[in-house]
Design a protein around this motif. Structure first.
Motif, PDB file in Angstrom:
ATOM      1  N   ALA A 153     -59.239  50.462 -85.581  1.00  0.00           N
ATOM      2  CA  ALA A 153     -59.955  50.123 -84.344  1.00  0.00           C
ATOM      3  C   ALA A 153     -61.463  50.332 -84.518  1.00  0.00           C
ATOM      4  O   ALA A 153     -62.277  49.487 -84.115  1.00  0.00           O
ATOM      5  CB  ALA A 153     -59.430  50.975 -83.193  1.00  0.00           C
TER       6      ALA A 153
ATOM      7  N   PHE B 299     -64.924  44.070 -72.895  1.00  0.00           N
ATOM      8  CA  PHE B 299     -66.391  44.128 -72.921  1.00  0.00           C
ATOM      9  C   PHE B 299     -66.915  42.726 -72.715  1.00  0.00           C
ATOM     10  O   PHE B 299     -66.499  41.782 -73.400  1.00  0.00           O
ATOM     11  CB  PHE B 299     -66.883  44.689 -74.258  1.00  0.00           C
TER      12      PHE B 299
ATOM     13  N   THR C 203     -53.123  42.998 -76.850  1.00  0.00           N
ATOM     14  CA  THR C 203     -54.019  42.118 -76.084  1.00  0.00           C
ATOM     15  C   THR C 203     -53.804  40.642 -76.400  1.00  0.00           C
ATOM     16  O   THR C 203     -54.252  39.787 -75.635  1.00  0.00           O
ATOM     17  CB  THR C 203     -55.493  42.497 -76.339  1.00  0.00           C
TER      18      THR C 203
ATOM     19  N   ASN D   4     -57.838  51.005 -75.098  1.00  0.00           N
ATOM     20  CA  ASN D   4     -58.025  49.564 -74.866  1.00  0.00           C
ATOM     21  C   ASN D   4     -59.234  49.356 -73.949  1.00  0.00           C
ATOM     22  O   ASN D   4     -59.519  50.205 -73.100  1.00  0.00           O
ATOM     23  CB  ASN D   4     -56.785  48.974 -74.180  1.00  0.00           C
ATOM     24  N   PHE D   5     -59.906  48.239 -74.118  1.00  0.00           N
ATOM     25  CA  PHE D   5     -61.035  47.965 -73.221  1.00  0.00           C
ATOM     26  C   PHE D   5     -61.314  46.470 -73.170  1.00  0.00           C
ATOM     27  O   PHE D   5     -60.848  45.702 -74.018  1.00  0.00           O
ATOM     28  CB  PHE D   5     -62.298  48.717 -73.664  1.00  0.00           C
TER      29      PHE D   5
ATOM     30  N   PHE E 281     -64.661  40.087 -74.668  1.00  0.00           N
ATOM     31  CA  PHE E 281     -63.822  40.751 -75.666  1.00  0.00           C
ATOM     32  C   PHE E 281     -62.698  41.519 -74.978  1.00  0.00           C
ATOM     33  O   PHE E 281     -62.957  42.353 -74.103  1.00  0.00           O
ATOM     34  CB  PHE E 281     -64.651  41.724 -76.507  1.00  0.00           C
ATOM     35  N   ALA E 282     -61.465  41.215 -75.376  1.00  0.00           N
ATOM     36  CA  ALA E 282     -60.314  42.010 -74.941  1.00  0.00           C
ATOM     37  C   ALA E 282     -59.847  42.769 -76.171  1.00  0.00           C
ATOM     38  O   ALA E 282     -59.433  42.159 -77.158  1.00  0.00           O
ATOM     39  CB  ALA E 282     -59.208  41.113 -74.410  1.00  0.00           C
ATOM     40  N   PHE E 283     -59.956  44.079 -76.120  1.00  0.00           N
ATOM     41  CA  PHE E 283     -59.768  44.908 -77.306  1.00  0.00           C
ATOM     42  C   PHE E 283     -58.629  45.895 -77.084  1.00  0.00           C
ATOM     43  O   PHE E 283     -58.590  46.597 -76.077  1.00  0.00           O
ATOM     44  CB  PHE E 283     -61.066  45.678 -77.581  1.00  0.00           C
ATOM     45  N   GLY E 284     -57.719  45.958 -78.059  1.00  0.00           N
ATOM     46  CA  GLY E 284     -56.701  47.002 -78.005  1.00  0.00           C
ATOM     47  C   GLY E 284     -55.297  46.481 -78.235  1.00  0.00           C
ATOM     48  O   GLY E 284     -55.077  45.303 -78.525  1.00  0.00           O
ATOM     49  N   ARG E 285     -54.367  47.383 -78.086  1.00  0.00           N
ATOM     50  CA  ARG E 285     -52.965  47.080 -78.355  1.00  0.00           C
ATOM     51  C   ARG E 285     -52.442  45.973 -77.446  1.00  0.00           C
ATOM     52  O   ARG E 285     -52.709  45.963 -76.248  1.00  0.00           O
ATOM     53  CB  ARG E 285     -52.109  48.332 -78.127  1.00  0.00           C
TER      54      ARG E 285
END
Lengths: 392, 392
Positions: free
Chosen positions: B242, A6, B18, A3-4, B12-16
């Motif tokens: 992803a 950006f 979120t 997860n991140f 951007f909030a990226f991932g499981r």
């Protein structure tokens, strides 16, 4: 992939004559009283500083100046800049120069509205508030024009440390490749090496399944491999300068490094070299990186083999991938030599007898806890061994 | 390389998981009364809409809802959304869905604070002001989560047009690859094809010396070539999802397309197909792109050969580079077939007898001036010929 988040809200104005937009952009981002922060020498001689000041005046902006930034920027000038900002009521910091001017400007911008000692930030405190920063970039190298980090050398002991926080990410950065055409070949090559380091530090990951960022990092490395010899041969090659300049920004704004563990051992190990001998950061990295890679190769042979094949065009040795991995490291070393970078301690002016002290500072200095590196955790003995690899 | 500006201030909030951050992010970007805009079906069935609404409630946000967005989103629902925003005093528009929901949300956000007809923007007026927009993305495809553009189908004549402006660039976008795991293989493949199109439209340039953006575009294409078969074979492959999702954003926020002319002929030619037959945009592109490439190949054989070698792994025919160029186009066609995309008019349900009308609308419809395409300027006859290539 991890997860991140950006977030890269920097406005980039890229191309010929864009430095003339400095005043307009400061206005757009709310500045009225500006600190113009720079090194000296070429920025003055080339007339760039004058052009930037003309642009500020044109847009009715008041400003004060602080020159004198040196490579491996020092804490002393940061304190001076902070005092000047407070005294003059500065509300915007404009860096005109390379990574050193920008990193120094970021430190000043953070310190100017902080009650404590700005060095707190360089001991691990996140920068949550700072004056807005803009940049007019004069060398493709540090990527500080699009990053949320800053590295400063503390003169009280001569060691380098980094700080970060989205508050110091530049509001705008002006990237005019023409401004880099007057750079000597050596400095140009140091900058290219620094960009390469930002890519390899991200490439050396333990995170699995990161194809998209791998491919982007490889693409940026391939760009450098192709464009670097052109600018070394012909400093006036605008197009090659432009490609390298955008690669330098993309290498470090982290769009190509998200969702993966990163290394940064080479940077930490190099920082002792540039702090101790005041050599260019890029030159120090040219000696450090191949040594770190050679030391770490067995940690993940296939990762090094992948770079060797995809970036350096090596043939894959399917029977013994380590041959390919090592061929890739050698190809990188050859590239660095080709563009004029030093290859070892002697060419750098570094000394074997300082190794123990540097390894000690790298691992146990200010706020460090005995090890470094996100790819392989390196202790003081490892770091000493890596410095020793640089003797040859 | 051409001068350019680049500004991508989307968080951007990226991932499981979120999507649970939706409420917090709306708050961060100043929203208090939210329009939640979505399609229907899967967003409701999967519980995603409920989770998002829970997050809004948790952060004390009031909201109204407007569902019913269809693929190739229509002007009618946009008018409805604008009226709802005005009536309810909405100050933030949240899209939950794919490119259609996001594009529709952008149109509503612009129209809600515009005195004229929102369609003005889709006839060429830049969008300078809009309500802030956020997104929770459910398919890797349109790249609208990181772009400043929107495409809407005008129901008064059924034609698609695009609008743009930094005001409609999302303040934040939530990218959770898990949300795409429930997509049918066909929709997944349509999305991948759309991403490919965003890369090829930028790749087809007449600007010289664009090595850095070429390499980045090629890297993203290589990512799709490697990852797409994995998700078609195993829809639950989070890691491949992803990689494709980040590639989809990077393909269209323009960081990899700056400083170069772009084409967009395939998009313009395809829009008539999806508007006329209401087929998925990606499916239309799968049929359109190879035809456009084949028609344009002689304009710059070496550019097609470069893609063939670097992306598709074709051998370079140094005696006759056109062989390589054509092999690359064929490899792309094979890839599209492999992931289940249609190959021609018949598989798309399109009809030869409509070609003349579609070519007419593409070239002379609303606000068009007789030609399209930035790589090769195509007139109505060219466009007809390209549609005819799609018959086989």
């Amino acid at each position: 992939m991890d997860n991140f988040v950006f977030y890269s809200p920097t406005f980039f104005a890229f191309g010929r004559e864009t430095e003339r937009e400095a005043g307009q952009l400061i206005k757009k981002f709310g500045g009225s009283k500006v600190l113009v922060h720079y090194g000296g020498g070429s920025v003055v001689r080339s007339g760039l500083l004058e052009r930037v000041k003309t642009s500020l005046t044109e847009f009715g902006l008041a400003f004060v100046e602080l020159g004198g930034v040196k490579p491996n920027p020092r804490s002393g000038l940061v304190y001076e800049g902070i005092a000047l900002c407070k005294k003059e009521g500065v509300d915007f910091v404009l860096a005109v120069g390379g990574g050193s001017a920008i990193d120094s400007a970021k430190a000043i911008a953070a310190g100017a509205i902080y009650d404590g000692d700005f060095w707190d930030y360089y001991q691990g405190k996140r920068i949550e508030e700072a004056l807005p920063v803009g940049t007019v970039l004069t060398i493709a190298a540090a990527g500080s024009e699009g990053s949320e980090s800053s590295v400063i050398t503390n003169e009280d002991g001569m060691y380098k440390r980094g700080a970060g926080g989205s508050a110091i990410r530049p509001k705008f950065s002006i990237l005019n490749p023409e401004l880099t055409q007057t750079l000597p070949a050596y400095q140009t090559a140091c900058g290219i090496t620094d960009i390469f380091a930002h890519l390899y530090e991200r490439y050396m990951t333990n995170t699995k399944h990161v194809e998209v960022t791998d491919r982007l990092l490889e693409g940026l490395m391939q760009t450098l491999v192709q464009e670097a010899p052109k600018v070394i041969a012909d400093p006036d090659n605008y197009e090659a300068r432009a490609n390298i300049m955008w690669a330098g920004m993309m290498a470090h704004n982290n769009s190509c490094g998200v969702g993966r563990s990163q290394d940064w051992a080479s940077h930490d190990i190099e920082h002792e070299l540039s702090a101790t001998y005041d050599v260019a950061h890029g030159a120090g990295l040219a000696v450090t990186m191949p040594a770190v890679m050679t030391y770490n190769v067995d940690h993940n042979v296939m990762r090094f083999a992948q770079a060797a094949v995809r970036v350096w065009g090596c043939q894959m040795d399917f029977e013994n991938p380590k041959n390919t991995a090592l061929a890739g490291i050698q190809a990188f070393r050859n590239f660095l030599k080709l563009i004029g970078m030093p290859q070892n301690f002697a060419e750098l002016g570094a000394k074997a007898e300082d190794i123990d002290q540097m390894a000690q500072t790298a691992c146990y200095g200010d706020a460090r806890k005995g090890s470094l590196g996100g790819f392989v955790s390196l202790n003081k003995e490892d770091v000493s061994n890596i410095y020793k690899l640089m003797l040859e």
